[in-house]
Scaffold this motif. Structure first.
Motif, short mmCIF file in Angstrom:
data_model
loop_
_atom_site.label_atom_id
_atom_site.label_comp_id
_atom_site.label_asym_id
_atom_site.label_seq_id
_atom_site.Cartn_x
_atom_site.Cartn_y
_atom_site.Cartn_z
N GLY A 1 0.79 -1.22 0.00
CA GLY A 1 0.00 0.00 0.00
C GLY A 1 0.82 1.27 0.00
N GLU A 2 2.13 1.17 0.23
CA GLU A 2 3.01 2.34 0.26
C GLU A 2 3.96 2.40 -0.93
N SER A 3 4.07 1.33 -1.69
CA SER A 3 5.01 1.31 -2.80
C SER A 3 4.62 2.37 -3.83
N GLY A 4 5.59 3.11 -4.29
CA GLY A 4 5.37 4.16 -5.26
C GLY A 4 5.24 5.55 -4.66
N LEU A 5 4.97 5.65 -3.35
CA LEU A 5 4.81 6.95 -2.73
C LEU A 5 6.13 7.72 -2.68
N HIS A 6 7.23 7.01 -2.46
CA HIS A 6 8.54 7.66 -2.41
C HIS A 6 8.83 8.35 -3.74
N GLU A 7 8.64 7.64 -4.85
CA GLU A 7 8.89 8.21 -6.16
C GLU A 7 7.91 9.35 -6.47
N PHE A 8 6.66 9.19 -6.02
CA PHE A 8 5.66 10.24 -6.26
C PHE A 8 6.06 11.54 -5.58
N PHE A 9 6.47 11.47 -4.31
CA PHE A 9 6.84 12.69 -3.60
C PHE A 9 8.13 13.28 -4.15
N PHE A 10 9.03 12.44 -4.66
CA PHE A 10 10.23 12.96 -5.29
C PHE A 10 9.88 13.79 -6.52
N LEU A 11 9.00 13.25 -7.38
CA LEU A 11 8.58 13.98 -8.57
C LEU A 11 7.82 15.25 -8.20
N LEU A 12 7.00 15.17 -7.14
CA LEU A 12 6.23 16.33 -6.71
C LEU A 12 7.15 17.45 -6.23
N VAL A 13 8.15 17.09 -5.43
CA VAL A 13 9.11 18.09 -4.95
C VAL A 13 9.88 18.68 -6.13
N LEU A 14 10.25 17.84 -7.09
CA LEU A 14 10.97 18.33 -8.27
C LEU A 14 10.12 19.34 -9.05
N VAL A 15 8.83 19.02 -9.22
CA VAL A 15 7.93 19.94 -9.94
C VAL A 15 7.79 21.26 -9.19
N TYR A 16 7.62 21.19 -7.86
CA TYR A 16 7.53 22.41 -7.07
C TYR A 16 8.79 23.26 -7.22
N PHE A 17 9.95 22.61 -7.22
CA PHE A 17 11.21 23.34 -7.34
C PHE A 17 11.32 24.04 -8.70
N VAL A 18 10.95 23.33 -9.76
CA VAL A 18 11.03 23.91 -11.11
C VAL A 18 10.06 25.09 -11.23
N ILE A 19 8.83 24.90 -10.72
CA ILE A 19 7.84 25.98 -10.79
C ILE A 19 8.30 27.19 -9.98
N ALA A 20 8.90 26.92 -8.82
CA ALA A 20 9.40 28.03 -7.99
C ALA A 20 10.49 28.81 -8.71
N CYS A 21 11.37 28.10 -9.39
CA CYS A 21 12.44 28.79 -10.13
C CYS A 21 11.88 29.67 -11.25
N ILE A 22 10.77 29.24 -11.84
CA ILE A 22 10.22 29.98 -12.98
C ILE A 22 9.34 31.15 -12.53
N TYR A 23 8.49 30.91 -11.52
CA TYR A 23 7.45 31.87 -11.20
C TYR A 23 7.63 32.59 -9.87
N ALA A 24 8.57 32.20 -9.04
CA ALA A 24 8.67 32.78 -7.69
C ALA A 24 8.89 34.29 -7.74
N GLN A 25 9.78 34.75 -8.61
CA GLN A 25 10.09 36.17 -8.66
C GLN A 25 8.88 37.01 -9.09
N SER A 26 8.20 36.57 -10.15
CA SER A 26 7.04 37.33 -10.62
C SER A 26 5.91 37.31 -9.60
N LEU A 27 5.74 36.18 -8.91
CA LEU A 27 4.70 36.10 -7.89
C LEU A 27 5.02 37.02 -6.72
N TRP A 28 6.28 37.04 -6.31
CA TRP A 28 6.69 37.91 -5.21
C TRP A 28 6.47 39.38 -5.58
N GLN A 29 6.76 39.75 -6.81
CA GLN A 29 6.54 41.12 -7.25
C GLN A 29 5.05 41.46 -7.24
#
Length: 440
Positions: A167-195
Motif C-alpha cells: 500500500g506504500e510502494s510508489g509513494l517515495h517516487e511520487f513525492f520525489f517527482l512532486l518536490v521536483l515539480v515544485y522546485f522547477v515551478i518556484a524557479c520559474i514563477y517565484a520572482q514574478s509572484l513575489w513582485q
C-alpha cells in the motif's frame, strides 16, 4: 485570528500522537501479560506482495522464549476480521488455531517467507505463548522478550530488501517527482509572484493566503520525501518529520478552506438580501464570520480525528466515521457554493464577469469534490491500492485547483477589465464605496 491561533495550538498537540505506519522495522518486547489480556499481543500489520516477501525476527534471549513456548501468529486480513466479528464465538485457543501461519520462537533469528500470489494481502502479526490462554496469573510476570522485526517485500530484482508495504510502494517516487515539480515551478514563477504580492492591490489578500497554502503543501511534500527516503533504507524513517508532513498538509487544507469561505460565505448567508448587481461580495457580519470559523474548526477536528483513526491498527477496514463526515462536509460545501454561483452566473449579463465566476467555481468545486470523487472511484481498485490512489489523486487535484485560482487572480487583463466595470463585484476588492474585508 484568535480562533486560528487556538487551532494552531490544537495542531501542535497532534505532534504528541504521531501517526503510525503499516510497514516498518518494529522494535519492542513480547509480553506474556499483554498477550493474555488481549488473547494475543498485536505486534503489527503489513501488506506483503510477490513470492519472496520476508518476515525476519531477532530476539536476545531464546531460552526464555523456549520456556514460554513463544510463537508468532499471522492472520490474513479477511480471517482476522471474521475473528473480530465473532470474538465471542471462539475460545482463546480456537482463535489462535485459525492463524494461517505460525512461527515458533526457539532461536536468535527467524526468517519466514510469505508468498503472496496472485495479489498482495494485509497480514496481522500477533504474539502468544503458553500463558496466553491460561486464567491463572501465577506466571504472568515472566520476563519479557525484546525483539526486532523486519517486514520486507521483494525489490525490483526480486530480493527481499524493500521496506515499503504494497500500500506504500510508489509513494517515495511520487513525492520525489512532486518536490521536483515544485522546485522547477518556484524557479520559474517565484520572482514574478513575489513582485505581484509586493505591489499590493485588490488581490493582495487572496494571493497571500493562496501562496501560504501552496508553500505549506510544498513543505508537506518535502517532509514526506525526506521521511520516505530514510524509511526506504531502515524501515523506520523519521517519525517526527512524517508527523510534520501531516501537520503541513492539514494547515494547508485549513488555509484553503478559510480562503474559499472568506470569498463565499458572506454572499451565501445574505445573498437573498442583496441585489444581483453585487454578487460574491464579502460581508463580515457576525453570522458569516462565525460560520466560517465553525466550518474551519470542524474540518480541522475531523482531519485530526482521521489521522488518529489511521494510526490505530484496529481501524483497518473499519468504517472510518471521521472520513465519512469529512466527505459529507466537503460535498455539502461544494453543493452550497455551486448553487450560489449558478444563480449568479445564470443572471449575469456581462461575459467577462460570467467567465470570472465560472473559473472561480471550477477551482472551488474541484478543491471540495476531489476527495469524495476519488474515494468513490477507488472502490474499483484493490484494497492495497485505494489509499495511495486517493493520496496521490487528492494532492494532484488540489494542485490543479490552486493553479486555476492563481491564473484567475493573477490574470491582470481579465481582472482589470472586470473590475473597471464594477469594482465591488469581485471578492476582497478595495474601493472607495466598499471598505469592509475579512481579516486574515
Amino acid at each position: 485570528m484568535g480562533a486560528l491561533r487556538l487551532l494552531a495550538v490544537a495542531l501542535t498537540c497532534y505532534c504528541w500522537w504521531p501517526p503510525g505506519s503499516q510497514g516498518k522495522t518494529l522494535r519492542g518486547s513480547f509480553s506474556s501479560a499483554a498477550a493474555r489480556d488481549a488473547q494475543g499481543q498485536s505486534i503489527g500489520l503489513f501488506e506483503f506482495h510477490g513470492d519472496h516477501a520476508l518476515l525476519c525476527v531477532r530476539i536476545n534471549n531464546p531460552a526464555v522464549a523456549v520456556e514460554k513456548e513463544a510463537k508468532l501468529y499471522l492472520y490474513q486480513a479477511q480471517e482476522w476480521l471474521k475473528l473480530q466479528e465473532n470474538s465471542k464465538r471462539y475460545s482463546c485457543s480456537e482463535a489462535l488455531s485459525k492463524a494461517q501461519i505460525t512461527m515458533t520462537l526457539n532461536q536468535t533469528e527467524h526468517n519466514l517467507t510469505v508468498s503472496q500470489i496472485p495479489h498482495p494481502q494485509m497480514w496481522h502479526v500477533f504474539y502468544a505463548d503458553r500463558l496466553t490462554c491460561q486464567a491463572n496469573n501465577g506466571n504472568a510476570l515472566m520476563e519479557d522478550i525484546p525483539f526486532e522485526m523486519m517486514l520486507l517485500n521483494p525489490d525490483a530484482e526480486g530480493n527481499p530488501y524493500d521496506h515499503f508495504s504494497a500500500g506504500e510502494s510508489g509513494l517515495h517516487e511520487f513525492f520525489f517527482l512532486l518536490v521536483l515539480v515544485y522546485f522547477v515551478i518556484a524557479c520559474i514563477y517565484a520572482q514574478s509572484l513575489w513582485q505581484a504580492i509586493r505591489k499590493g492591490g485588490p488581490m493582495h489578500g487572496i494571493l497571500k493566503v493562496l501562496t501560504t497554502a501552496l508553500l505549506l503543501q510544498a513543505c508537506s511534500a518535502l517532509a514526506n520525501y525526506v521521511h520516505f527516503s530514510r524509511y526506504s533504507k531502515d524501515g523506520t524513517g523519521v517519525p517526527l518529520i512524517g508527523t510534520l508532513a501531516e501537520l503541513f498538509d492539514i494547515a494547508s487544507q485549513i488555509q484553503m478552506l478559510y480562503l474559499l469561505l472568506s470569498l463565499c460565505v458572506g454572499w451565501t448567508i445574505v445573498r437573498m438580501k442583496k441585489s444581483q448587481s453585487r454578487p460574491l461580495q464579502w460581508d463580515s457580519t457576525p453570522a458569516s464570520t462565525g460560520i466560517a470559523v465553525f466550518i474551519v474548526i470542524t474540518q480541522s477536528i475531523l482531519l485530526l480525528w482521521e489521522q488518529f483513526e489511521e494510526s490505530s491498527p484496529h481501524s483497518y477496514h473499519s468504517h472510518h466515521l471521521a472520513r465519512i463526515l469529512l466527505i459529507i462536509l466537503r460535498v455539502s460545501l461544494a453543493f452550497s457554493f455551486g448553487c450560489g454561483l449558478y444563480q449568479i452566473i445564470s443572471v449575469e449579463r456581462s461575459t467577462l464577469k460570467r467567465e470570472f465566476y465560472i473559473t472561480f467555481a471550477k477551482g472551488c468545486i474541484l478543491w471540495f469534490l476531489c476527495h469524495p470523487g476519488l474515494a468513490c472511484i477507488s472502490v474499483v481498485f484493490s484494497d492495497y491500492q485505494r489509499d495511495k490512489f486517493i493520496t496521490m489523486g487528492v494532492i494532484l487535484c488540489q494542485s490543479v485547483s490552486m493553479v486555476i485560482l492563481y491564473r484567475l487572480f493573477l490574470s491582470h487583463s481579465l481582472y482589470w477589465e472586470v473590475s473597471s466595470l464594477s469594482s465591488v463585484t469581485l471578492p476582497l476588492t478595495i474601493s472607495s464605496g466598499h471598505k469592509s474585508r475579512p481579516h486574515f
